[in-house]
Design an enzyme around this catalytic site. Sequence first.
Site, mmCIF file in Angstrom:
data_model
loop_
_atom_site.group_PDB
_atom_site.id
_atom_site.type_symbol
_atom_site.label_atom_id
_atom_site.label_comp_id
_atom_site.label_asym_id
_atom_site.label_seq_id
_atom_site.Cartn_x
_atom_site.Cartn_y
_atom_site.Cartn_z
ATOM 1 N N PHE A 137 0.855 -1.193 0.000
ATOM 2 C CA PHE A 137 0.000 0.000 0.000
ATOM 3 C C PHE A 137 0.887 1.237 0.000
ATOM 4 C CE2 PHE A 137 -2.372 3.503 1.874
ATOM 5 C CZ PHE A 137 -3.458 3.523 1.015
ATOM 6 N N ASP A 223 9.188 2.654 1.830
ATOM 7 C CA ASP A 223 8.018 3.380 2.322
ATOM 8 C C ASP A 223 7.897 3.037 3.808
ATOM 9 O OD1 ASP A 223 5.484 4.083 3.181
ATOM 10 O OD2 ASP A 223 4.480 3.536 1.317
ATOM 11 N N LYS A 252 2.486 9.637 8.513
ATOM 12 C CA LYS A 252 1.737 9.197 9.689
ATOM 13 C C LYS A 252 2.225 9.783 11.030
ATOM 14 C CE LYS A 252 -0.999 5.440 7.990
ATOM 15 N NZ LYS A 252 -0.692 4.936 6.661
HETATM 16 C C1 LIG Z 1 -0.897 5.296 5.241
HETATM 17 C C2 LIG Z 1 0.115 4.873 4.259
HETATM 18 C C3 LIG Z 1 0.336 5.594 3.064
HETATM 19 C C4 LIG Z 1 -0.524 6.757 2.658
HETATM 20 O O1 LIG Z 1 -0.448 7.837 3.525
HETATM 21 P P1 LIG Z 1 -1.526 9.027 3.416
HETATM 22 O O2 LIG Z 1 -1.033 10.028 4.416
HETATM 23 O O3 LIG Z 1 -2.844 8.443 3.774
HETATM 24 O O4 LIG Z 1 -1.495 9.530 2.029
HETATM 25 C C5 LIG Z 1 1.347 5.168 2.230
HETATM 26 N N1 LIG Z 1 2.124 4.110 2.542
HETATM 27 C C6 LIG Z 1 1.937 3.397 3.677
HETATM 28 C C7 LIG Z 1 2.838 2.241 3.963
HETATM 29 C C8 LIG Z 1 0.926 3.739 4.556
HETATM 30 O O5 LIG Z 1 0.728 3.008 5.655
#
Ligand SMILES: *Cc1c(COP(=O)(O)O)cnc(C)c1O
Length: 397
Positions: A137, A223, A252
């Site tokens: 994700f 990420d 986050k």
């Molecule tokens: C939450 C998340 C995102 C997206 O972040 P947003 O602030 O909602 O755009 C991308 N990568 C990972 C691994 C995430 O957990």
Amino acid sequence: MSKNIIKQSDQVIAKTYARFPIVFEKGSGCTLWDSNGKAYLDFVAGIAVCNLGHAHPGVAKAISEQAEKLVHVSNLYYTIPQTELATLLTEKSFADRVFFANSGAEANEASIKLARKYYSDKGEKGRHRIITMEKSFHGRTMATLTATGQDKIKQGFSPVLEGFDYVPFNDIEALKSRLDPSVTCAVMLEPVQGEGGIRVPAPDYLKQVRKLCDDTGTLLIFDEIQTGLGRTGKLFAYEHFGIAPDIMTLAKALGNGLPIGAMLAKDHVMEAFGPGSHASTFGGTPLVCAAALEVVKILSQGRVIENGRKAGAYFKEQLMSLKEKYNVIEDVRGIGLLLGLKLKIKGVDIVKSCYEKGFIINCIQDKILRFIPPLVIATEEIDRLVECLDDILGKLE
Ligand SMILES: *Cc1c(COP(=O)(O)O)cnc(C)c1O
């Protein structure tokens, strides 16, 4: 009161979320209160956002002091909070430079642009494809939903972007056969998959990925939007694996609830982002940077992360004992305070029973209960949730 708010909200807000019928009004530490005054223990933390707990006094002070001084100026000028935050982040990580954005998706978007620009600047224009992982994700913008390895997130948004290839996570041979240095510019992955089901790779997998990237001159993007900032028991998850990426994205927990994203990179990589190549009006604005600076300072002292690491180990043990007891539990997984309980049945009813009993947990991929509380959680608070789960699961059998 809360009934009216829910009714009104359902009329005026886009229907993109399946919400639980709770109106939250305030929080403190690991506790949230709804508009009826009912207290809940929070094992979601705004989805791994409020790592220091709700209404952290130090962060609240940093926000209010900065709000009275200077909320925003353009990135055409310099500010002290932005400079100090970037300095601390580079001191504490592999990176030399930071680009600030406002969210995780935007930080990932920046990393995708940077990886392509890096090879374009080198004159290798055909080298623009990015390999990502199945079940990953990376966000909801067009580029990041394309990067995301889950079909359900792409439904209805065709055509998606060109230039992405997908391989199974934790499978080095699949990556080796897919990676083609004449077209692949980067490999992008979460060191531990979050939304995809709390999947921790084999101990040497990420080392092998690093080596493959080194051998082929390919950029490695981590990420760490969910895994970063203490969630896994270290400041950054890559520290568990004895390697570092070339680019890392954060969001986050960085602002403990204020919206901020960041893309960090080594100097020679960030070189590809010169004046005019990328920008963000709000990115790195003084208000959110002052909050994030306080967050990173506190995490850097180590005490909160140490608590999270110990609490996570304890929590996992308790979940393992539940697994011994209940046949409906298929697997306990995770690292630090990024924990999952995989069920043989759908989890939504358990989530509902939990919130009725005053516990906030969530469910991903239909069958995995996810536990991502603030890192300041006490073992006594963990015990209370485990008792509650024991009770609910006992009634299911
Ligand atoms: C939450 C998340 C995102 C997206 O972040 P947003 O602030 O909602 O755009 C991308 N990568 C990972 C691994 C995430 O957990």
